[in-house]
Write a protein that holds these residues in place. Structure first.
Motif, PDB file in Angstrom:
ATOM      1  N   TYR A  35      31.452   0.731  -3.342  1.00 37.62           N
ATOM      2  CA  TYR A  35      31.250   0.591  -4.783  1.00 37.62           C
ATOM      3  C   TYR A  35      30.166  -0.454  -5.048  1.00 37.62           C
ATOM      4  CZ  TYR A  35      35.826   2.808  -5.711  1.00 37.62           C
ATOM      5  OH  TYR A  35      36.898   3.667  -5.796  1.00 37.62           O
ATOM      6  N   GLN A  37      29.116  -3.127  -8.298  1.00 40.69           N
ATOM      7  CA  GLN A  37      29.583  -3.669  -9.569  1.00 40.69           C
ATOM      8  C   GLN A  37      28.487  -4.508 -10.205  1.00 40.69           C
ATOM      9  OE1 GLN A  37      32.907  -6.572  -9.622  1.00 40.69           O
ATOM     10  NE2 GLN A  37      33.808  -5.315 -11.246  1.00 40.69           N
ATOM     11  N   MET A  39      27.133  -6.172 -14.265  1.00 45.97           N
ATOM     12  CA  MET A  39      27.594  -6.515 -15.606  1.00 45.97           C
ATOM     13  C   MET A  39      27.442  -5.330 -16.539  1.00 45.97           C
ATOM     14  SD  MET A  39      25.986 -10.325 -15.902  1.00 45.97           S
ATOM     15  CE  MET A  39      26.417 -10.493 -17.625  1.00 45.97           C
ATOM     16  N   MET A  40      26.349  -4.627 -16.410  1.00 40.46           N
ATOM     17  CA  MET A  40      26.050  -3.563 -17.375  1.00 40.46           C
ATOM     18  C   MET A  40      26.787  -2.261 -17.077  1.00 40.46           C
ATOM     19  SD  MET A  40      24.305  -5.168 -19.445  1.00 40.46           S
ATOM     20  CE  MET A  40      23.991  -3.772 -20.512  1.00 40.46           C
ATOM     21  N   ARG A  41      26.997  -1.935 -15.818  1.00 43.53           N
ATOM     22  CA  ARG A  41      27.527  -0.612 -15.476  1.00 43.53           C
ATOM     23  C   ARG A  41      28.955  -0.644 -14.938  1.00 43.53           C
ATOM     24  NH1 ARG A  41      23.121   3.103 -14.996  1.00 43.53           N
ATOM     25  NH2 ARG A  41      24.410   4.436 -13.660  1.00 43.53           N
ATOM     26  N   GLY A  42      29.479  -1.841 -14.751  1.00 42.35           N
ATOM     27  CA  GLY A  42      30.847  -1.933 -14.250  1.00 42.35           C
ATOM     28  C   GLY A  42      30.932  -1.549 -12.786  1.00 42.35           C
ATOM     29  N   LEU A  43      32.056  -0.959 -12.402  1.00 38.73           N
ATOM     30  CA  LEU A  43      32.335  -0.601 -11.016  1.00 38.73           C
ATOM     31  C   LEU A  43      31.980   0.867 -10.809  1.00 38.73           C
ATOM     32  CD1 LEU A  43      33.602  -2.104  -8.582  1.00 38.73           C
ATOM     33  CD2 LEU A  43      35.791  -1.139  -9.271  1.00 38.73           C
ATOM     34  N   LEU A  45      31.289   4.073  -8.056  1.00 41.50           N
ATOM     35  CA  LEU A  45      31.458   4.597  -6.708  1.00 41.50           C
ATOM     36  C   LEU A  45      30.117   5.112  -6.195  1.00 41.50           C
ATOM     37  CD1 LEU A  45      33.333   5.479  -4.365  1.00 41.50           C
ATOM     38  CD2 LEU A  45      33.574   7.675  -5.554  1.00 41.50           C
TER      39      LEU A  45
END
Lengths: 115, 113
Positions: A35, A37, A39-43, A45
């Protein structure tokens, strides 16, 4: 159990350099996930393996990213060449299909900074 | 922490209060749901899961509620403690065979002593 192990924990590199992130899943787990991670796109896969075989790499951003799993206890995620927009925390997670639960166990992550 | 988003929803509570964190999931075919907790500088940690044939499941100090009609999931934390301060993610997946999990954006929980 040591849990999922990732190395390095922090990586700072210059744009254009090759970066290799490493992961050791929990012994006995047959699924491994990478994964990213931010700030803008999150987590997000990137790719996952089952029994060392890549199953879905549709999350890999582009050809600069590649992942391998040569055996059940080791996987790498490589970025070549790296770019500043690759800066993120990269997590590896593993799980087993035999528990009846889809809980994924995450490693501590590798914080990548590309300057 | 690395998981903090510029526009991450934040819930601020006092120690001892009960906290409720909400999540709207996207896929009506999802039938398995997990809540994860992520502390600053660490990877997500499993808290509790629930399958779609249930509407409530309880753990130690935590309860997950599932409303499939409106595709809504909530995590209730009883007697919130400062150590509960973290980002909480819900994730959805499908129980039929193995599938990947899709994670929500997360909610930051801040607990004041």
């Amino acid at each position: 159990d040591a849990g999922v192990i990732q190395s390095p924990r922090h990586e700072v590199t210059e744009m254009g350099q090759e970066v290799t992130l490493r992961c050791k899943p929990i012994s006995g787990h047959d699924y491994l996930f990478w994964y990213r991670q931010t700030m803008m796109r999150g987590l997000e896969l990137l790719i996952y393996f089952n029994n060392n075989v890549p199953i879905d790499d549709s999350g890999m951003p582009e050809d600069r990213f590649s992942a391998k799993m040569p055996n059940a206890s080791f996987s790498t995620l490589k970025i070549q060449p790296s770019e500043p927009r690759d800066s993120a925390v990269y997590f590896c997670a593993s799980t087993t299909s035999g528990r009846g639960s889809y809980e994924q166990y995450f490693g501590p992550g590798t914080r990548l900074t590309v300057t | 922490g690395e998981s903090v988003g510029l526009h991450l929803p934040t819930l601020s509570v006092q120690e001892g209060d009960n906290s409720i964190i909400n999540c709207a999931y996207s896929n009506s075919a999802s039938d398995y749901f997990i809540w994860y907790k992520q502390e600053s500088g660490k990877g997500p940690q499993f808290i509790i899961d629930i399958r779609s044939n249930m509407d409530k499941r309880q753990g130690q100090r935590v309860t997950v509620l599932l409303n499939k009609t409106v595709k809504h999931l909530s995590l209730q934390i009883a007697a919130t403690q400062p150590g509960d301060s973290a980002v909480y993610f819900c994730a959805e997946g499908m129980n039929s065979g193995y599938s990947t999990l899709t994670f929500g954006k997360g909610t930051m929980l801040l607990v004041s002593p």
